[in-house]
Write a protein that holds these residues in place. Structure first.
Motif, PDB file in Angstrom:
ATOM      1  N   THR A   1       0.738  -0.947   0.031  1.00  0.00           N
ATOM      2  CA  THR A   1      -0.214  -0.002  -0.168  1.00  0.00           C
ATOM      3  C   THR A   1       0.948   1.102   0.052  1.00  0.00           C
ATOM      4  O   THR A   1       1.949   1.411   0.497  1.00  0.00           O
ATOM      5  N   ASP A   2       0.210   2.366  -0.371  1.00  0.00           N
ATOM      6  CA  ASP A   2       0.983   3.461  -0.407  1.00  0.00           C
ATOM      7  C   ASP A   2      -0.224   4.481  -0.194  1.00  0.00           C
ATOM      8  O   ASP A   2      -1.435   4.491  -0.519  1.00  0.00           O
ATOM      9  N   TYR A   3       0.017   5.754   0.428  1.00  0.00           N
ATOM     10  CA  TYR A   3      -0.907   6.969   0.599  1.00  0.00           C
ATOM     11  C   TYR A   3      -0.227   8.074   0.800  1.00  0.00           C
ATOM     12  O   TYR A   3       1.043   8.489   0.988  1.00  0.00           O
ATOM     13  N   ASP A   4      -1.279   9.248   0.971  1.00  0.00           N
ATOM     14  CA  ASP A   4      -0.753  10.489   0.995  1.00  0.00           C
ATOM     15  C   ASP A   4      -0.633  10.898   2.318  1.00  0.00           C
ATOM     16  O   ASP A   4      -1.880  10.716   3.227  1.00  0.00           O
ATOM     17  N   LYS A   5       0.509  11.127   2.955  1.00  0.00           N
ATOM     18  CA  LYS A   5       0.746  11.291   4.308  1.00  0.00           C
ATOM     19  C   LYS A   5       0.020  12.794   4.843  1.00  0.00           C
ATOM     20  O   LYS A   5      -0.273  12.724   6.046  1.00  0.00           O
ATOM     21  N   LYS A   6      -0.351  13.457   4.036  1.00  0.00           N
ATOM     22  CA  LYS A   6      -1.026  14.836   4.505  1.00  0.00           C
ATOM     23  C   LYS A   6      -2.568  14.722   4.542  1.00  0.00           C
ATOM     24  O   LYS A   6      -3.176  15.570   5.036  1.00  0.00           O
ATOM     25  N   ALA A   7      -3.262  13.726   3.919  1.00  0.00           N
ATOM     26  CA  ALA A   7      -4.447  13.220   3.945  1.00  0.00           C
ATOM     27  C   ALA A   7      -4.856  13.017   5.474  1.00  0.00           C
ATOM     28  O   ALA A   7      -4.443  12.168   6.171  1.00  0.00           O
ATOM     29  N   ASN A   8      -6.236  13.583   5.813  1.00  0.00           N
ATOM     30  CA  ASN A   8      -6.821  13.268   7.015  1.00  0.00           C
ATOM     31  C   ASN A   8      -7.968  12.163   6.697  1.00  0.00           C
ATOM     32  O   ASN A   8      -8.959  12.517   6.641  1.00  0.00           O
ATOM     33  N   PHE A   9      -7.340  11.015   7.150  1.00  0.00           N
ATOM     34  CA  PHE A   9      -8.302   9.792   6.952  1.00  0.00           C
ATOM     35  C   PHE A   9      -9.618   9.754   7.775  1.00  0.00           C
ATOM     36  O   PHE A   9     -10.400   8.827   7.644  1.00  0.00           O
ATOM     37  N   SER A  10      -9.511  10.527   9.037  1.00  0.00           N
ATOM     38  CA  SER A  10     -10.550  10.298   9.985  1.00  0.00           C
ATOM     39  C   SER A  10     -11.612  11.168   9.445  1.00  0.00           C
ATOM     40  O   SER A  10     -12.797  10.900   9.910  1.00  0.00           O
ATOM     41  N   GLN A  11     -11.693  11.917   8.484  1.00  0.00           N
ATOM     42  CA  GLN A  11     -12.774  12.739   8.124  1.00  0.00           C
ATOM     43  C   GLN A  11     -13.624  11.967   6.838  1.00  0.00           C
ATOM     44  O   GLN A  11     -14.806  12.262   6.589  1.00  0.00           O
ATOM     45  N   TYR A  12     -13.070  10.808   6.539  1.00  0.00           N
ATOM     46  CA  TYR A  12     -13.771  10.279   5.423  1.00  0.00           C
ATOM     47  C   TYR A  12     -14.933   8.951   5.853  1.00  0.00           C
ATOM     48  O   TYR A  12     -14.323   8.232   6.788  1.00  0.00           O
ATOM     49  N   LYS A  13     -16.039   9.279   5.681  1.00  0.00           N
ATOM     50  CA  LYS A  13     -17.058   8.396   6.363  1.00  0.00           C
ATOM     51  C   LYS A  13     -17.925   7.892   5.253  1.00  0.00           C
ATOM     52  O   LYS A  13     -18.603   6.587   5.430  1.00  0.00           O
ATOM     53  N   THR A  14     -17.991   8.381   4.135  1.00  0.00           N
ATOM     54  CA  THR A  14     -18.806   7.845   3.109  1.00  0.00           C
ATOM     55  C   THR A  14     -18.275   7.471   1.695  1.00  0.00           C
ATOM     56  O   THR A  14     -16.890   7.985   1.783  1.00  0.00           O
ATOM     57  N   PHE A  15     -18.599   6.460   0.826  1.00  0.00           N
ATOM     58  CA  PHE A  15     -17.893   6.180  -0.303  1.00  0.00           C
ATOM     59  C   PHE A  15     -18.889   5.673  -1.305  1.00  0.00           C
ATOM     60  O   PHE A  15     -20.063   5.686  -1.281  1.00  0.00           O
ATOM     61  N   ALA A  16     -18.159   5.886  -2.572  1.00  0.00           N
ATOM     62  CA  ALA A  16     -19.026   5.745  -3.848  1.00  0.00           C
ATOM     63  C   ALA A  16     -18.045   5.186  -4.888  1.00  0.00           C
ATOM     64  O   ALA A  16     -16.831   5.251  -4.591  1.00  0.00           O
ATOM     65  N   TYR A  17     -18.505   4.639  -5.877  1.00  0.00           N
ATOM     66  CA  TYR A  17     -17.379   4.203  -6.887  1.00  0.00           C
ATOM     67  C   TYR A  17     -17.422   5.187  -8.065  1.00  0.00           C
ATOM     68  O   TYR A  17     -18.231   5.756  -8.451  1.00  0.00           O
ATOM     69  N   LEU A  18     -16.127   5.225  -8.485  1.00  0.00           N
ATOM     70  CA  LEU A  18     -15.696   6.045  -9.742  1.00  0.00           C
ATOM     71  C   LEU A  18     -15.919   4.951 -10.894  1.00  0.00           C
ATOM     72  O   LEU A  18     -14.974   4.285 -11.269  1.00  0.00           O
ATOM     73  N   LYS A  19     -17.337   5.219 -11.462  1.00  0.00           N
ATOM     74  CA  LYS A  19     -17.641   4.174 -12.740  1.00  0.00           C
ATOM     75  C   LYS A  19     -16.853   4.223 -13.755  1.00  0.00           C
ATOM     76  O   LYS A  19     -16.265   3.333 -14.414  1.00  0.00           O
TER      77      LYS A  19
END
Length: 175
Positions: free
Chosen positions: A25-43
């Motif tokens: 895995t890899d990720y953006d270290k500046k992203a605040n992952f605690s703010q994400y609660k909902t998801f959708a798909y990028l069709k």
């Protein structure tokens, strides 16, 4: 008796090695992952995956299950967008074997060396998590392992790929 135990342990190791999904895995270290609660798909991203529509559905069902188990809810106005793509390749391994047989030039039961090719299909599933507002990639998980064509085992194998990859989401920040 000891030989039987060793054979059983060796067989178990081979079976678990064959079923493993190797994850990075890899990720953006500046992203605040605690703010994400909902998801959708990028069709638009999922449509580009070069697999059957049935396999796409299997992946989507597994993603739904794994993300809702993590507390996310599906939404039309989502915090994160999920996309995925796949890669597949044939892997050929050769195993050296020795056998005994008749060698007309020399003597009976002469040792012979021969190679046995085995072919397996390896697949890679890459899951992208994109910030819903900025549309920037914030996390990516990649799982690789053998694939199966057995329809009865395909659902479980795809579910294993997705769940093993999403075990690493959201990332735990290291200070």
């Amino acid at each position: 008796m000891r030989a039987i135990k060793l054979l059983a342990v060796f067989s178990l190791l081979i079976l678990t090695a064959c079923s493993s999904v190797y994850v990075n895995t890899d990720y953006d270290k500046k992203a605040n992952f605690s703010q994400y609660k909902t998801f959708a798909y990028l069709k638009s991203g999922i449509d580009k995956a070069e697999i059957s529509d049935l396999d796409k559905k299997r992946i989507l069902y597994s993603l739904d299950e794994a993300l809702t188990a993590k507390g996310f809810t599906k939404s039309d106005n989502a915090d994160i967008l999920i996309s995925f793509f796949t890669k597949e390749r044939e892997r050929v391994d050769y195993y050296n074997n020795w056998g005994w047989g008749w060698n007309w030039g020399w003597s009976p039961f002469w040792g012979m060396n021969y190679n046995i090719p085995t072919t397996t299909t390896e697949g890679t599933l890459i899951i992208d998590v994109i910030d819903g507002k900025t549309k920037e990639l914030i996390w990516q998980g990649k799982g690789s392992g053998y694939l199966t064509q057995d329809v009865d085992r395909k659902d479980a194998r795809i579910k294993e790929f997705v769940s093993r990859i999403l075990e690493k989401y959201p990332p735990i920040a290291k200070n």
